[in-house]
Design a protein around this motif. Structure first.
Motif, PDB file in Angstrom:
ATOM      1  N   GLY A  35      62.000  37.599  22.710  1.00  0.00           N
ATOM      2  CA  GLY A  35      62.283  36.965  21.432  1.00  0.00           C
ATOM      3  C   GLY A  35      61.155  37.146  20.440  1.00  0.00           C
ATOM      4  O   GLY A  35      60.022  37.475  20.807  1.00  0.00           O
ATOM      5  N   ASN A  36      61.465  36.948  19.156  1.00  0.00           N
ATOM      6  CA  ASN A  36      60.476  37.080  18.084  1.00  0.00           C
ATOM      7  C   ASN A  36      59.825  38.463  18.067  1.00  0.00           C
ATOM      8  O   ASN A  36      58.668  38.607  17.670  1.00  0.00           O
ATOM      9  N   GLY A  37      60.544  39.468  18.548  1.00  0.00           N
ATOM     10  CA  GLY A  37      60.022  40.823  18.543  1.00  0.00           C
ATOM     11  C   GLY A  37      58.934  41.090  19.560  1.00  0.00           C
ATOM     12  O   GLY A  37      58.245  42.101  19.470  1.00  0.00           O
ATOM     13  N   SER A  38      58.779  40.207  20.546  1.00  0.00           N
ATOM     14  CA  SER A  38      57.717  40.347  21.553  1.00  0.00           C
ATOM     15  C   SER A  38      58.276  40.806  22.895  1.00  0.00           C
ATOM     16  O   SER A  38      59.318  40.318  23.336  1.00  0.00           O
ATOM     17  N   PHE A  39      57.553  41.731  23.540  1.00  0.00           N
ATOM     18  CA  PHE A  39      57.938  42.163  24.886  1.00  0.00           C
ATOM     19  C   PHE A  39      57.097  41.479  25.961  1.00  0.00           C
ATOM     20  O   PHE A  39      57.568  41.265  27.076  1.00  0.00           O
ATOM     21  N   CYS A  40      55.860  41.138  25.637  1.00  0.00           N
ATOM     22  CA  CYS A  40      54.950  40.451  26.574  1.00  0.00           C
ATOM     23  C   CYS A  40      54.706  41.284  27.831  1.00  0.00           C
ATOM     24  O   CYS A  40      55.016  40.854  28.945  1.00  0.00           O
ATOM     25  N   PRO A  41      54.143  42.487  27.681  1.00  0.00           N
ATOM     26  CA  PRO A  41      53.989  43.404  28.814  1.00  0.00           C
ATOM     27  C   PRO A  41      53.082  42.892  29.929  1.00  0.00           C
ATOM     28  O   PRO A  41      53.222  43.310  31.070  1.00  0.00           O
ATOM     29  N   ASP A  42      52.164  41.987  29.606  1.00  0.00           N
ATOM     30  CA  ASP A  42      51.220  41.510  30.617  1.00  0.00           C
ATOM     31  C   ASP A  42      51.704  40.266  31.350  1.00  0.00           C
ATOM     32  O   ASP A  42      51.033  39.776  32.257  1.00  0.00           O
ATOM     33  N   ASP A  43      52.856  39.743  30.962  1.00  0.00           N
ATOM     34  CA  ASP A  43      53.421  38.600  31.682  1.00  0.00           C
ATOM     35  C   ASP A  43      53.911  39.033  33.053  1.00  0.00           C
ATOM     36  O   ASP A  43      54.443  40.142  33.213  1.00  0.00           O
ATOM     37  N   ASN A  44      53.765  38.168  34.036  1.00  0.00           N
ATOM     38  CA  ASN A  44      54.313  38.454  35.359  1.00  0.00           C
ATOM     39  C   ASN A  44      55.838  38.389  35.326  1.00  0.00           C
ATOM     40  O   ASN A  44      56.423  37.582  34.600  1.00  0.00           O
ATOM     41  N   VAL A  45      56.469  39.223  36.118  1.00  0.00           N
ATOM     42  CA  VAL A  45      57.935  39.244  36.227  1.00  0.00           C
ATOM     43  C   VAL A  45      58.384  38.058  37.068  1.00  0.00           C
ATOM     44  O   VAL A  45      57.841  37.808  38.151  1.00  0.00           O
ATOM     45  N   THR A  46      59.372  37.329  36.592  1.00  0.00           N
ATOM     46  CA  THR A  46      59.925  36.219  37.360  1.00  0.00           C
ATOM     47  C   THR A  46      61.074  36.705  38.242  1.00  0.00           C
ATOM     48  O   THR A  46      61.587  37.808  38.066  1.00  0.00           O
ATOM     49  N   ARG A  47      61.480  35.851  39.159  1.00  0.00           N
ATOM     50  CA  ARG A  47      62.541  36.237  40.091  1.00  0.00           C
ATOM     51  C   ARG A  47      63.847  36.540  39.359  1.00  0.00           C
ATOM     52  O   ARG A  47      64.522  37.524  39.655  1.00  0.00           O
ATOM     53  N   GLU A  48      64.202  35.714  38.403  1.00  0.00           N
ATOM     54  CA  GLU A  48      65.461  35.942  37.695  1.00  0.00           C
ATOM     55  C   GLU A  48      65.369  37.170  36.794  1.00  0.00           C
ATOM     56  O   GLU A  48      66.364  37.885  36.610  1.00  0.00           O
ATOM     57  N   GLU A  49      64.192  37.442  36.220  1.00  0.00           N
ATOM     58  CA  GLU A  49      64.034  38.644  35.399  1.00  0.00           C
ATOM     59  C   GLU A  49      64.209  39.903  36.238  1.00  0.00           C
ATOM     60  O   GLU A  49      64.866  40.859  35.807  1.00  0.00           O
ATOM     61  N   PHE A  50      63.638  39.904  37.430  1.00  0.00           N
ATOM     62  CA  PHE A  50      63.757  41.088  38.265  1.00  0.00           C
ATOM     63  C   PHE A  50      65.196  41.310  38.717  1.00  0.00           C
ATOM     64  O   PHE A  50      65.673  42.448  38.782  1.00  0.00           O
ATOM     65  N   VAL A  51      65.900  40.223  39.010  1.00  0.00           N
ATOM     66  CA  VAL A  51      67.317  40.346  39.386  1.00  0.00           C
ATOM     67  C   VAL A  51      68.104  40.977  38.243  1.00  0.00           C
ATOM     68  O   VAL A  51      68.943  41.860  38.467  1.00  0.00           O
ATOM     69  N   LYS A  52      67.827  40.547  37.021  1.00  0.00           N
ATOM     70  CA  LYS A  52      68.518  41.153  35.877  1.00  0.00           C
ATOM     71  C   LYS A  52      68.219  42.642  35.790  1.00  0.00           C
ATOM     72  O   LYS A  52      69.131  43.459  35.574  1.00  0.00           O
ATOM     73  N   MET A  53      66.952  43.021  35.957  1.00  0.00           N
ATOM     74  CA  MET A  53      66.575  44.432  35.889  1.00  0.00           C
ATOM     75  C   MET A  53      67.336  45.257  36.917  1.00  0.00           C
ATOM     76  O   MET A  53      67.862  46.333  36.614  1.00  0.00           O
ATOM     77  N   ILE A  54      67.387  44.784  38.151  1.00  0.00           N
ATOM     78  CA  ILE A  54      67.990  45.564  39.228  1.00  0.00           C
ATOM     79  C   ILE A  54      69.504  45.655  39.060  1.00  0.00           C
ATOM     80  O   ILE A  54      70.118  46.694  39.309  1.00  0.00           O
ATOM     81  N   ILE A  55      70.133  44.574  38.605  1.00  0.00           N
ATOM     82  CA  ILE A  55      71.579  44.581  38.373  1.00  0.00           C
ATOM     83  C   ILE A  55      71.928  45.555  37.251  1.00  0.00           C
ATOM     84  O   ILE A  55      72.875  46.356  37.350  1.00  0.00           O
ATOM     85  N   ASN A  56      71.167  45.505  36.170  1.00  0.00           N
ATOM     86  CA  ASN A  56      71.431  46.405  35.043  1.00  0.00           C
ATOM     87  C   ASN A  56      71.107  47.857  35.374  1.00  0.00           C
ATOM     88  O   ASN A  56      71.820  48.778  34.966  1.00  0.00           O
TER      89      ASN A  56
END
Length: 207
Positions: free
Chosen positions: A68-89
């Motif tokens: 959001g707000n045009g930010s990717f936040c590359p240094d943030d750790n990946v959360t469990r739900e974020e990784f699930v979204k990545m793998i499903i997509n």
């Protein structure tokens, strides 16, 4: 692009930006040899642009979004739900036959629900012993391997076999449930250790 002798892929993205890919399946499409892949960019010959180009690719494919707000936040750790979204997509997984478990921390009206439901129904994920999924928790390297391996099998990529001639020096720290996944993905050159001989199973990964 060109396929190298070691089955990696070299492609050029924009003027002068040559990228070296070791991960050859994107959204379920076979780009080279029978290797399962989730991440896109393994090495950029011009390191100053490595992060930006990788982000552009995966966001362009709809595998991951910004925060959001045009930010990717590359240094943030990946959360469990974020990784699930990545793998499903990434593998276009549509679910399976299992009925969604009522995880105590998974809310139906949240953005992640559909992805968690698809992953659970396809047999890719399970929750914690306390009946929660771990929403908001940073995903560990061993759990990333476990989920990625399960997703590969769910997507019909059955060519991954555990390597028997290599053991990480910190193998004792890898949970039994994740060992096959870790060594299968390592053997397929999908993942590496944090050093030449350590895996750091409980470490995290940034976006």
């Amino acid at each position: 692009h060109s396929v190298n002798d070691d089955t990696t892929l070299t492609a050029e993205i924009g003027t002068g930006h040559k990228c070296h890919y070791g991960l050859l399946f994107v959204k379920g499409q076979l780009l080279a040899e029978e290797r399962f892949c989730l991440l896109i960019q393994a090495e950029l010959l011009q390191p100053i642009s490595a992060e930006g180009n990788g982000i552009e690719i995966v966001t362009g494919l709809g595998i991951i979004n910004g925060k959001g707000n045009g930010s990717f936040c590359p240094d943030d750790n990946v959360t469990r739900e974020e990784f699930v979204k990545m793998i499903i997509n990434a593998l276009s997984i549509n679910g399976g036959d299992r009925t969604m478990q009522a995880f105590s921390d998974v809310e139906k009206d949240e953005w992640y629900y559909t992805f968690v439901e698809k992953a659970y129904s396809a047999g890719i994920i399970s929750g914690y012993d306390n009946q929660s999924f771990g929403i908001g928790d940073c995903i560990t390297r061993q759990d990333m391997a476990k989920i990625a391996y399960g997703a590969a099998l769910a997507a019909g990529k059955n060519g991954l076999t555990t390597v028997n001639d290599f053991t990480f020096a910190d193998d004792a720290l890898i949970a039994d449930y994740a060992k096959d996944a870790v060594y299968a993905l390592y053997g397929a050159k999908v993942i590496n250790g944090m050093t030449a001989n350590t895996f750091e199973a409980h470490g995290f990964a940034t976006r």
